[in-house]
Structures are given as structure tokens and as C-alpha cells.
Design a protein around this motif. Structure first.
Motif, PDB file in Angstrom:
ATOM      1  N   GLN A  68       0.830  -1.211   0.000  1.00 27.58           N
ATOM      2  CA  GLN A  68       0.000   0.000   0.000  1.00 27.58           C
ATOM      3  C   GLN A  68       0.857   1.251   0.000  1.00 27.58           C
ATOM      4  N   GLU A  69       1.938   1.232   0.754  1.00 29.45           N
ATOM      5  CA  GLU A  69       2.819   2.391   0.802  1.00 29.45           C
ATOM      6  C   GLU A  69       3.481   2.621  -0.563  1.00 29.45           C
ATOM      7  N   ASP A  70       3.973   1.559  -1.180  1.00 33.77           N
ATOM      8  CA  ASP A  70       4.591   1.690  -2.509  1.00 33.77           C
ATOM      9  C   ASP A  70       3.588   2.237  -3.521  1.00 33.77           C
ATOM     10  N   ALA A  71       2.384   1.686  -3.507  1.00 35.44           N
ATOM     11  CA  ALA A  71       1.358   2.126  -4.463  1.00 35.44           C
ATOM     12  C   ALA A  71       0.983   3.590  -4.229  1.00 35.44           C
ATOM     13  N   PHE A  72       0.800   3.972  -2.964  1.00 39.96           N
ATOM     14  CA  PHE A  72       0.380   5.348  -2.678  1.00 39.96           C
ATOM     15  C   PHE A  72       1.470   6.355  -3.018  1.00 39.96           C
ATOM     16  N   TYR A  73       2.680   6.138  -2.482  1.00 34.43           N
ATOM     17  CA  TYR A  73       3.737   7.128  -2.675  1.00 34.43           C
ATOM     18  C   TYR A  73       4.277   7.151  -4.102  1.00 34.43           C
ATOM     19  N   GLY A  74       3.962   6.142  -4.899  1.00 35.73           N
ATOM     20  CA  GLY A  74       4.328   6.145  -6.310  1.00 35.73           C
ATOM     21  C   GLY A  74       3.236   6.685  -7.215  1.00 35.73           C
ATOM     22  N   SER A  75       2.095   7.043  -6.624  1.00 34.11           N
ATOM     23  CA  SER A  75       0.934   7.466  -7.416  1.00 34.11           C
ATOM     24  C   SER A  75       0.999   8.934  -7.822  1.00 34.11           C
ATOM     25  N   ASP A  76       0.344   9.243  -8.929  1.00 26.31           N
ATOM     26  CA  ASP A  76       0.234  10.632  -9.381  1.00 26.31           C
ATOM     27  C   ASP A  76      -0.573  11.471  -8.396  1.00 26.31           C
ATOM     28  N   VAL A  77      -1.582  10.858  -7.765  1.00 30.97           N
ATOM     29  CA  VAL A  77      -2.427  11.616  -6.834  1.00 30.97           C
ATOM     30  C   VAL A  77      -1.589  12.166  -5.671  1.00 30.97           C
ATOM     31  N   TRP A  78      -0.557  11.433  -5.237  1.00 30.54           N
ATOM     32  CA  TRP A  78       0.345  11.912  -4.192  1.00 30.54           C
ATOM     33  C   TRP A  78       1.390  12.863  -4.769  1.00 30.54           C
ATOM     34  N   ARG A  79       2.052  12.440  -5.836  1.00 26.14           N
ATOM     35  CA  ARG A  79       3.149  13.236  -6.388  1.00 26.14           C
ATOM     36  C   ARG A  79       2.678  14.576  -6.929  1.00 26.14           C
ATOM     37  N   GLN A  80       1.496  14.616  -7.505  1.00 24.72           N
ATOM     38  CA  GLN A  80       0.973  15.865  -8.044  1.00 24.72           C
ATOM     39  C   GLN A  80       0.049  16.569  -7.062  1.00 24.72           C
ATOM     40  N   GLY A  81      -0.182  15.942  -5.916  1.00 24.87           N
ATOM     41  CA  GLY A  81      -1.045  16.508  -4.884  1.00 24.87           C
ATOM     42  C   GLY A  81      -0.227  17.170  -3.779  1.00 24.87           C
TER      43      GLY A  81
END
Length: 111
Positions: A68-81
Motif C-alpha cells: 500500500q505504501e509503494d502504491a500510494f507514494y508512487g501514485s500521481d495523486v500523491w506526487r501531483q497533490g
């Protein structure tokens, strides 16, 4: 249950904004991604005069924590948010992951 306790040492004068962005932006995104946020906020005591904050999360297993951590912190929603608003205020962070009973997770929640 797996409990992660994450502490943040923040850059001077940034805690109020860090806690606000965490509460208003980051935590809702974490929860929408299926990550169970138990509690978060400002530390009641600052170590060595440094502003500090915390995040407590719960997972079913170490494997779930990693995936879950890998998926979240690698996501556009996090990186662009809210990523930059959070990361730019952190001087350092420390995280521990421990195994606990479900009741312990519930005990960490604010009433």
C-alpha cells in the motif's frame, strides 16, 4: 495488526502548515487509497526545540504495509497533490513498525 508510528522533525516555523496539509489533504488521500490512518497531529512536546508531528497508521500485515505504501507514494495523486507541501517542511522522519493486537490500534485513536 501492524502499527506504524511515524514521527517528523519539521523545519522551524512550518508545523502549523504541515499539520493542516496533513489533515486536509494527505490523510483523506491515504484513506481513499485504503490506508487506515489511526491518528495524526502535532507532538505535545518538542525534542531539543525542534517542531515535531506524527502519523500513526495500521495495516493487516507487513506485506500490506509495503504494497500500500509503494502504491500510494508512487501514485500521481500523491506526487501531483500534497507531496511537495508535506516533504518541503520535513527536516527528518523516523518510522517504526510493530505488531500489536487490534485493541491496541483502537486505543491509539482519539476519542
Amino acid at each position: 495488526m501492524i502499527l506504524e508510528l511515524r514521527t517528523y522533525r519539521l523545519k522551524p516555523g512550518t508545523r502549523a502548515d504541515f499539520v493542516r496539509v496533513m489533515a486536509e489533504e494527505a490523510v483523506p488521500l491515504l484513506e481513499a487509497a485504503g490506508i487506515r490512518v489511526v491518528d495524526h497531529g502535532a507532538s505535545l512536546v518538542d525534542e531539543d526545540g525542534h517542531e515535531e508531528a506524527y502519523l500513526i497508521r495500521a495495516f493487516d500485515s507487513v506485506e500490506q504495509h509495503r504494497s500500500q505504501e509503494d502504491a500510494f507514494y508512487g501514485s500521481d495523486v500523491w506526487r501531483q497533490g500534497p507531496r511537495e507541501a508535506i516533504v518541503s517542511r520535513i527536516e527528518s522522519l523516523h518510522s517504526i513498525v510493530i505488531e500489536v493486537a487490534e485493541g491496541a490500534v483502537e486505543a491509539f485513536k482519539r476519542s
